[in-house]
Scaffold this motif. Structure first.
Motif, mmCIF file in Angstrom:
data_model
loop_
_atom_site.group_PDB
_atom_site.id
_atom_site.type_symbol
_atom_site.label_atom_id
_atom_site.label_comp_id
_atom_site.label_asym_id
_atom_site.label_seq_id
_atom_site.Cartn_x
_atom_site.Cartn_y
_atom_site.Cartn_z
ATOM 1 N N THR A 72 0.815 -1.056 -0.142
ATOM 2 C CA THR A 72 0.005 -0.069 -0.004
ATOM 3 C C THR A 72 0.927 1.268 -0.007
ATOM 4 O O THR A 72 2.146 0.939 0.165
ATOM 5 C CB THR A 72 -0.866 -0.009 1.209
ATOM 6 N N SER A 73 0.425 2.315 -0.116
ATOM 7 C CA SER A 73 1.012 3.531 -0.192
ATOM 8 C C SER A 73 1.844 4.055 1.286
ATOM 9 O O SER A 73 2.733 4.608 0.999
ATOM 10 C CB SER A 73 0.193 4.816 -0.520
ATOM 11 N N ASP A 74 1.287 3.627 2.084
ATOM 12 C CA ASP A 74 1.926 3.651 3.459
ATOM 13 C C ASP A 74 2.855 2.557 3.958
ATOM 14 O O ASP A 74 3.236 2.479 4.917
ATOM 15 C CB ASP A 74 0.710 3.986 4.717
ATOM 16 N N GLY A 75 3.240 1.581 2.948
ATOM 17 C CA GLY A 75 4.104 0.693 2.985
ATOM 18 C C GLY A 75 3.887 -0.541 3.805
ATOM 19 O O GLY A 75 4.515 -1.494 4.011
ATOM 20 N N ARG A 76 2.493 -0.907 3.968
ATOM 21 C CA ARG A 76 2.053 -2.137 4.354
ATOM 22 C C ARG A 76 1.544 -2.989 3.330
ATOM 23 O O ARG A 76 1.181 -2.720 2.156
ATOM 24 C CB ARG A 76 0.539 -1.867 5.132
ATOM 25 N N ALA A 77 1.890 -4.411 3.475
ATOM 26 C CA ALA A 77 1.443 -5.336 2.835
ATOM 27 C C ALA A 77 -0.090 -5.599 2.332
ATOM 28 O O ALA A 77 -0.789 -5.335 3.443
ATOM 29 C CB ALA A 77 2.128 -6.642 3.105
ATOM 30 N N THR A 78 -0.334 -5.819 1.202
ATOM 31 C CA THR A 78 -1.641 -6.011 0.857
ATOM 32 C C THR A 78 -2.125 -7.439 1.243
ATOM 33 O O THR A 78 -3.166 -7.885 1.293
ATOM 34 C CB THR A 78 -2.370 -5.803 -0.322
ATOM 35 N N ALA A 79 -1.011 -8.449 1.023
ATOM 36 C CA ALA A 79 -1.123 -9.894 1.319
ATOM 37 C C ALA A 79 -0.816 -10.070 2.671
ATOM 38 O O ALA A 79 -0.266 -9.269 3.438
ATOM 39 C CB ALA A 79 -0.192 -10.559 0.340
ATOM 40 N N CYS A 80 -1.054 -11.476 3.272
ATOM 41 C CA CYS A 80 -0.605 -11.646 4.678
ATOM 42 C C CYS A 80 0.819 -11.825 4.694
ATOM 43 O O CYS A 80 1.427 -12.046 3.514
ATOM 44 C CB CYS A 80 -1.116 -13.196 4.834
ATOM 45 N N THR A 81 1.315 -11.840 5.940
ATOM 46 C CA THR A 81 2.827 -12.106 6.163
ATOM 47 C C THR A 81 3.053 -13.160 6.934
ATOM 48 O O THR A 81 2.272 -13.059 8.138
ATOM 49 C CB THR A 81 3.484 -10.658 6.691
ATOM 50 N N VAL B 73 6.956 -13.859 3.134
ATOM 51 C CA VAL B 73 7.453 -14.784 3.968
ATOM 52 C C VAL B 73 8.937 -14.295 4.624
ATOM 53 O O VAL B 73 9.574 -13.997 3.681
ATOM 54 C CB VAL B 73 7.696 -16.249 3.420
ATOM 55 N N ARG B 74 8.939 -14.567 5.633
ATOM 56 C CA ARG B 74 10.112 -13.914 6.471
ATOM 57 C C ARG B 74 10.545 -14.705 7.517
ATOM 58 O O ARG B 74 9.763 -15.471 8.297
ATOM 59 C CB ARG B 74 10.095 -12.428 6.755
ATOM 60 N N THR B 75 11.799 -14.529 8.108
ATOM 61 C CA THR B 75 12.221 -15.140 9.240
ATOM 62 C C THR B 75 12.861 -13.827 10.104
ATOM 63 O O THR B 75 13.002 -12.881 9.658
ATOM 64 C CB THR B 75 13.560 -16.092 9.234
ATOM 65 N N THR B 76 12.892 -14.077 11.316
ATOM 66 C CA THR B 76 13.357 -13.269 12.546
ATOM 67 C C THR B 76 14.034 -13.764 13.567
ATOM 68 O O THR B 76 14.123 -15.060 13.672
ATOM 69 C CB THR B 76 12.007 -12.469 12.982
#
Length: 140
Positions: free
Chosen positions: A15-24, A60-63
């Motif tokens: 999105t324009s504010d940097g948020r994902a439109t899809a699940c994370t 998909v990400r790891t932390t």
């Protein structure tokens, strides 16, 4: 805390504010999660299956450590923009150690994830309410 993007979203999925439109989907891979603490779990296979099963439908990400070591392996499924608009909140899952649980996460995210679709019954027993400190550190 370091977050590693393994499957970033394309510019149309932000999105324009940097948020994902899809699940994370974020996988803890800190001091206990994703380690030989669970020698029977195929952590690399689990990650490959998530990447393959979710395709371009999710980030998909790891932390690093989410300070939930008693509950490893911990996943966080964050809602899509649609899910957030419908009241979805990040869902923390504990002890995601089997192929069946991994497939349930994939199925849920592909169905829309938090706020859009109910989690499969098998995941309900694995939901975790993290301490506020953990939620804040993980961005959810």
């Amino acid at each position: 805390m370091t977050i590693n993007e393994l499957r970033p979203l394309d510019s149309e999925s932000i999105t324009s504010d940097g948020r994902a439109t899809a699940c994370t989907v974020t996988l803890c891979r800190g001091c206990c999660c994703g380690t030989d603490k669970h020698p029977d779990a195929d952590h690399e296979g689990q990650l490959r299956r998530l990447l393959d099963g979710l395709g371009l439908h999710a980030r998909v990400r790891t932390t690093g450590c989410l300070d939930s070591c008693d509950y490893s392996n911990v996943f966080i499924v964050q809602p899509s923009a649609q899910g957030r608009a419908l009241g979805g909140r990040p869902s923390w899952l504990r002890q995601v150690l089997t192929p069946e649980l991994t497939e349930a996460v994939i199925s849920w995210v592909n169905a829309g994830g938090p706020g859009v679709a109910e989690p499969p019954a098998i995941l309900r027993a694995h939901q975790l309410t993290p301490a506020r400190k953990r939620r804040t550190a993980a961005g959810g």
